[in-house]
Design a protein around this motif. Sequence first.
Motif, mmCIF file in Angstrom:
data_model
loop_
_atom_site.group_PDB
_atom_site.id
_atom_site.type_symbol
_atom_site.label_atom_id
_atom_site.label_comp_id
_atom_site.label_asym_id
_atom_site.label_seq_id
_atom_site.Cartn_x
_atom_site.Cartn_y
_atom_site.Cartn_z
ATOM 1 N N ILE A 186 0.832 -1.204 0.000
ATOM 2 C CA ILE A 186 0.000 0.000 0.000
ATOM 3 C C ILE A 186 0.866 1.253 0.000
ATOM 4 C CG2 ILE A 186 -1.649 1.347 1.348
ATOM 5 C CD1 ILE A 186 -2.803 -1.354 2.319
ATOM 6 N N THR A 187 1.895 1.257 0.851
ATOM 7 C CA THR A 187 2.793 2.416 0.917
ATOM 8 C C THR A 187 3.499 2.628 -0.420
ATOM 9 O OG1 THR A 187 3.169 2.020 3.259
ATOM 10 C CG2 THR A 187 4.747 3.430 2.140
ATOM 11 N N GLY A 188 3.962 1.536 -1.012
ATOM 12 C CA GLY A 188 4.628 1.626 -2.314
ATOM 13 C C GLY A 188 3.692 2.169 -3.373
ATOM 14 N N ALA A 189 2.429 1.698 -3.355
ATOM 15 C CA ALA A 189 1.453 2.161 -4.335
ATOM 16 C C ALA A 189 1.158 3.648 -4.156
ATOM 17 C CB ALA A 189 0.162 1.357 -4.200
ATOM 18 N N VAL A 190 1.002 4.084 -2.918
ATOM 19 C CA VAL A 190 0.720 5.499 -2.631
ATOM 20 C C VAL A 190 1.873 6.374 -3.111
ATOM 21 C CG1 VAL A 190 0.450 7.213 -0.798
ATOM 22 C CG2 VAL A 190 -0.824 5.043 -0.699
ATOM 23 N N ILE A 191 3.104 5.962 -2.837
ATOM 24 C CA ILE A 191 4.269 6.735 -3.270
ATOM 25 C C ILE A 191 4.354 6.750 -4.799
ATOM 26 C CG2 ILE A 191 6.798 6.784 -3.304
ATOM 27 C CD1 ILE A 191 6.713 5.635 -0.462
ATOM 28 N N TYR A 192 4.116 5.595 -5.411
ATOM 29 C CA TYR A 192 4.194 5.488 -6.887
ATOM 30 C C TYR A 192 3.173 6.401 -7.550
ATOM 31 C CZ TYR A 192 3.990 3.447 -11.539
ATOM 32 O OH TYR A 192 3.992 3.262 -12.888
ATOM 33 N N TYR A 193 1.911 6.298 -7.138
ATOM 34 C CA TYR A 193 0.860 7.133 -7.736
ATOM 35 C C TYR A 193 1.056 8.605 -7.351
ATOM 36 C CZ TYR A 193 -1.639 2.988 -9.241
ATOM 37 O OH TYR A 193 -1.977 1.827 -9.848
ATOM 38 N N GLY A 194 1.615 8.850 -6.178
ATOM 39 C CA GLY A 194 1.856 10.223 -5.743
ATOM 40 C C GLY A 194 2.828 10.944 -6.664
ATOM 41 N N PHE A 195 3.811 10.222 -7.172
ATOM 42 C CA PHE A 195 4.794 10.842 -8.058
ATOM 43 C C PHE A 195 4.248 11.063 -9.463
ATOM 44 C CE2 PHE A 195 8.180 9.359 -5.077
ATOM 45 C CZ PHE A 195 8.798 10.587 -4.925
ATOM 46 N N TRP A 196 3.297 10.223 -9.874
ATOM 47 C CA TRP A 196 2.821 10.298 -11.257
ATOM 48 C C TRP A 196 1.556 11.115 -11.439
ATOM 49 C CZ3 TRP A 196 5.872 9.230 -15.125
ATOM 50 C CH2 TRP A 196 6.978 8.380 -14.908
ATOM 51 N N ILE A 197 0.901 11.490 -10.325
ATOM 52 C CA ILE A 197 -0.306 12.303 -10.451
ATOM 53 C C ILE A 197 0.061 13.780 -10.431
ATOM 54 C CG2 ILE A 197 -2.437 13.002 -9.297
ATOM 55 C CD1 ILE A 197 -2.752 10.122 -8.368
#
Length: 40
Positions: A29-40
């Motif tokens: 979940i943390t990885g997904a949040v960080i990943y989407y956070g950088f691309w949004i």
Amino acid sequence: MKLKDFIYNKKTKESNLLGVLFVIAVTIITGAVIYYGFWI
């Protein structure tokens, strides 16, 4: 109570499994949040 002691507690095998799954879920979940956070 430390998280590491909780996960590797030999007396509670069920808590061992749940602890490992919990850590894996939080990591994903943390990885997904960080990943989407950088691309949004």
